[in-house]
Design an enzyme around this catalytic site. Structure first.
Site, PDB file in Angstrom:
ATOM      1  N   ARG A  17       5.042  10.992  -2.341  1.00 11.05           N
ATOM      2  CA  ARG A  17       4.764  10.749  -0.921  1.00 11.05           C
ATOM      3  C   ARG A  17       6.030  10.911  -0.088  1.00 11.05           C
ATOM      4  O   ARG A  17       6.979  10.157  -0.237  1.00 11.05           O
ATOM      5  CB  ARG A  17       4.227   9.327  -0.751  1.00 11.05           C
ATOM      6  CG  ARG A  17       3.989   8.942   0.684  1.00 11.05           C
ATOM      7  CD  ARG A  17       3.592   7.485   0.795  1.00 11.05           C
ATOM      8  NE  ARG A  17       3.420   7.135   2.193  1.00 11.05           N
ATOM      9  CZ  ARG A  17       3.694   5.959   2.691  1.00 11.05           C
ATOM     10  NH1 ARG A  17       4.159   5.000   1.908  1.00 11.05           N
ATOM     11  NH2 ARG A  17       3.514   5.711   3.972  1.00 11.05           N
ATOM     12  N   ALA A  62       2.770  -0.736   5.070  1.00  8.95           N
ATOM     13  CA  ALA A  62       2.196  -0.733   6.422  1.00  8.95           C
ATOM     14  C   ALA A  62       1.641  -2.096   6.820  1.00  8.95           C
ATOM     15  O   ALA A  62       1.565  -2.405   8.014  1.00  8.95           O
ATOM     16  CB  ALA A  62       1.114   0.334   6.523  1.00  8.95           C
ATOM     17  N   PRO A  74       0.800  -1.218   0.000  1.00  7.84           N
ATOM     18  CA  PRO A  74       0.000   0.000   0.000  1.00  7.84           C
ATOM     19  C   PRO A  74       0.839   1.277   0.000  1.00  7.84           C
ATOM     20  O   PRO A  74       1.886   1.350   0.639  1.00  7.84           O
ATOM     21  CB  PRO A  74      -0.831  -0.107   1.282  1.00  7.84           C
ATOM     22  CG  PRO A  74      -0.097  -1.068   2.145  1.00  7.84           C
ATOM     23  CD  PRO A  74       0.590  -2.015   1.210  1.00  7.84           C
ATOM     24  N   ASN A  75       0.336   2.234  -0.740  1.00  8.78           N
ATOM     25  CA  ASN A  75       0.879   3.587  -0.867  1.00  8.78           C
ATOM     26  C   ASN A  75       2.187   3.672  -1.649  1.00  8.78           C
ATOM     27  O   ASN A  75       2.676   4.772  -1.909  1.00  8.78           O
ATOM     28  CB  ASN A  75       1.049   4.251   0.512  1.00  8.78           C
ATOM     29  CG  ASN A  75      -0.272   4.433   1.197  1.00  8.78           C
ATOM     30  OD1 ASN A  75      -1.199   4.980   0.609  1.00  8.78           O
ATOM     31  ND2 ASN A  75      -0.381   3.963   2.426  1.00  8.78           N
ATOM     32  N   TYR A  97      10.991   8.554   1.716  1.00  3.21           N
ATOM     33  CA  TYR A  97      10.935   7.498   0.706  1.00  3.21           C
ATOM     34  C   TYR A  97      11.712   7.804  -0.569  1.00  3.21           C
ATOM     35  O   TYR A  97      11.773   6.960  -1.459  1.00  3.21           O
ATOM     36  CB  TYR A  97       9.472   7.189   0.362  1.00  3.21           C
ATOM     37  CG  TYR A  97       8.697   6.709   1.561  1.00  3.21           C
ATOM     38  CD1 TYR A  97       8.904   5.434   2.079  1.00  3.21           C
ATOM     39  CD2 TYR A  97       7.775   7.528   2.194  1.00  3.21           C
ATOM     40  CE1 TYR A  97       8.209   4.994   3.187  1.00  3.21           C
ATOM     41  CE2 TYR A  97       7.065   7.096   3.311  1.00  3.21           C
ATOM     42  CZ  TYR A  97       7.295   5.835   3.799  1.00  3.21           C
ATOM     43  OH  TYR A  97       6.613   5.387   4.902  1.00  3.21           O
ATOM     44  N   ASN A 114       7.706  -5.797  -0.412  1.00  2.00           N
ATOM     45  CA  ASN A 114       7.598  -4.609   0.430  1.00  2.00           C
ATOM     46  C   ASN A 114       6.122  -4.498   0.758  1.00  2.00           C
ATOM     47  O   ASN A 114       5.337  -3.989  -0.036  1.00  2.00           O
ATOM     48  CB  ASN A 114       8.102  -3.350  -0.279  1.00  2.00           C
ATOM     49  CG  ASN A 114       8.049  -2.132   0.621  1.00  2.00           C
ATOM     50  OD1 ASN A 114       7.368  -2.123   1.641  1.00  2.00           O
ATOM     51  ND2 ASN A 114       8.775  -1.095   0.234  1.00  2.00           N
ATOM     52  N   HIS A 155      12.271  -2.722   2.646  1.00  5.51           N
ATOM     53  CA  HIS A 155      11.687  -1.431   3.031  1.00  5.51           C
ATOM     54  C   HIS A 155      12.620  -0.333   2.563  1.00  5.51           C
ATOM     55  O   HIS A 155      13.842  -0.429   2.746  1.00  5.51           O
ATOM     56  CB  HIS A 155      11.486  -1.337   4.550  1.00  5.51           C
ATOM     57  CG  HIS A 155      10.537  -2.358   5.049  1.00  5.51           C
ATOM     58  ND1 HIS A 155       9.177  -2.247   4.880  1.00  5.51           N
ATOM     59  CD2 HIS A 155      10.754  -3.544   5.673  1.00  5.51           C
ATOM     60  CE1 HIS A 155       8.602  -3.313   5.390  1.00  5.51           C
ATOM     61  NE2 HIS A 155       9.529  -4.114   5.876  1.00  5.51           N
ATOM     62  N   GLU A 202      12.199  -9.571   2.414  1.00  4.01           N
ATOM     63  CA  GLU A 202      11.427  -8.399   2.829  1.00  4.01           C
ATOM     64  C   GLU A 202      12.250  -7.152   2.557  1.00  4.01           C
ATOM     65  O   GLU A 202      13.439  -7.103   2.883  1.00  4.01           O
ATOM     66  CB  GLU A 202      11.120  -8.518   4.324  1.00  4.01           C
ATOM     67  CG  GLU A 202      10.378  -7.357   4.916  1.00  4.01           C
ATOM     68  CD  GLU A 202      10.160  -7.503   6.417  1.00  4.01           C
ATOM     69  OE1 GLU A 202       9.605  -6.556   7.003  1.00  4.01           O
ATOM     70  OE2 GLU A 202      10.542  -8.532   7.011  1.00  4.01           O
ATOM     71  N   ARG A 206      12.318   4.460  12.924  1.00  8.58           N
ATOM     72  CA  ARG A 206      11.104   5.288  12.787  1.00  8.58           C
ATOM     73  C   ARG A 206      10.177   5.083  13.980  1.00  8.58           C
ATOM     74  O   ARG A 206      10.599   4.609  15.029  1.00  8.58           O
ATOM     75  CB  ARG A 206      10.426   4.961  11.454  1.00  8.58           C
ATOM     76  CG  ARG A 206      11.330   5.371  10.269  1.00  8.58           C
ATOM     77  CD  ARG A 206      10.686   5.256   8.940  1.00  8.58           C
ATOM     78  NE  ARG A 206       9.479   6.081   8.875  1.00  8.58           N
ATOM     79  CZ  ARG A 206       8.533   5.892   7.961  1.00  8.58           C
ATOM     80  NH1 ARG A 206       8.652   4.944   7.058  1.00  8.58           N
ATOM     81  NH2 ARG A 206       7.468   6.655   7.945  1.00  8.58           N
TER      82      ARG A 206
END
Length: 149
Positions: free
Chosen positions: A19, A78, A11-12, A24, A75, A101, A99, A108
């Site tokens: 964004r 969230a 998502p996103n 990012y 990825n 990111h 995985e 964070r």
């Protein structure tokens, strides 16, 4: 044998480049996918990239990998921190997953410190921006080559 790798962007990630570029980066998702296609050619592997904001669609793609792909670069965005369904799909699929990111989630907010993907992933790459995807592709290809020799 050419390995088939599925890259799933959660998502996103379709908003990359717009964004929060301070977190990012400024590269778009299309740019990342283009880079992955080029990297795949040099590694002599096939790569398929998909993006979804829907948890159920991501679960379906992971299930599809059981018969259609040799491994996954994921990825989960969230959903990394919330989705037991994605965790369970990875376990059921049995394919190696790296995985990824873009940001260092450990540096964070505290709610980003827990990953439901990591316990069922072959490895985790975070905080290296778009380079992390290419490194994950390389690592997964190397892992698959070791398994097929």
């Amino acid at each position: 044998m050419t390995h088939r790798i599925l890259v799933i962007h959660g998502p996103n990630l379709n908003m990359l480049g717009r964004r929060e570029p301070g977190i990012y980066g400024s590269q778009t998702l299309a740019g990342i996918d283009t880079d992955l296609a080029a990297a795949a050619r040099t590694l002599d592997i096939e790569v398929t990239c998909r993006q979804s904001n829907a948890e159920g669609e991501i679960v379906g793609w992971i299930q599809e990998a059981l018969d259609a792909f040799d491994g996954i670069v994921l990825n989960a965005g969230a959903y990394t921190h919330t989705s037991i369904a994605i965790h369970d799909a990875i376990r059921a699929c049995g394919k190696p997953v790296i995985e990824v990111h873009l940001s260092n989630t450990a540096a964070r907010e505290s709610f980003r410190h827990v990953s439901h993907v990591s316990p069922v992933a072959l490895g985790v790459i975070m905080g290296l921006g778009p380079l992390g995807y290419r490194l994950a592709l390389q690592a997964l290809a190397a892992h698959l080559d070791r398994g097929s020799s």
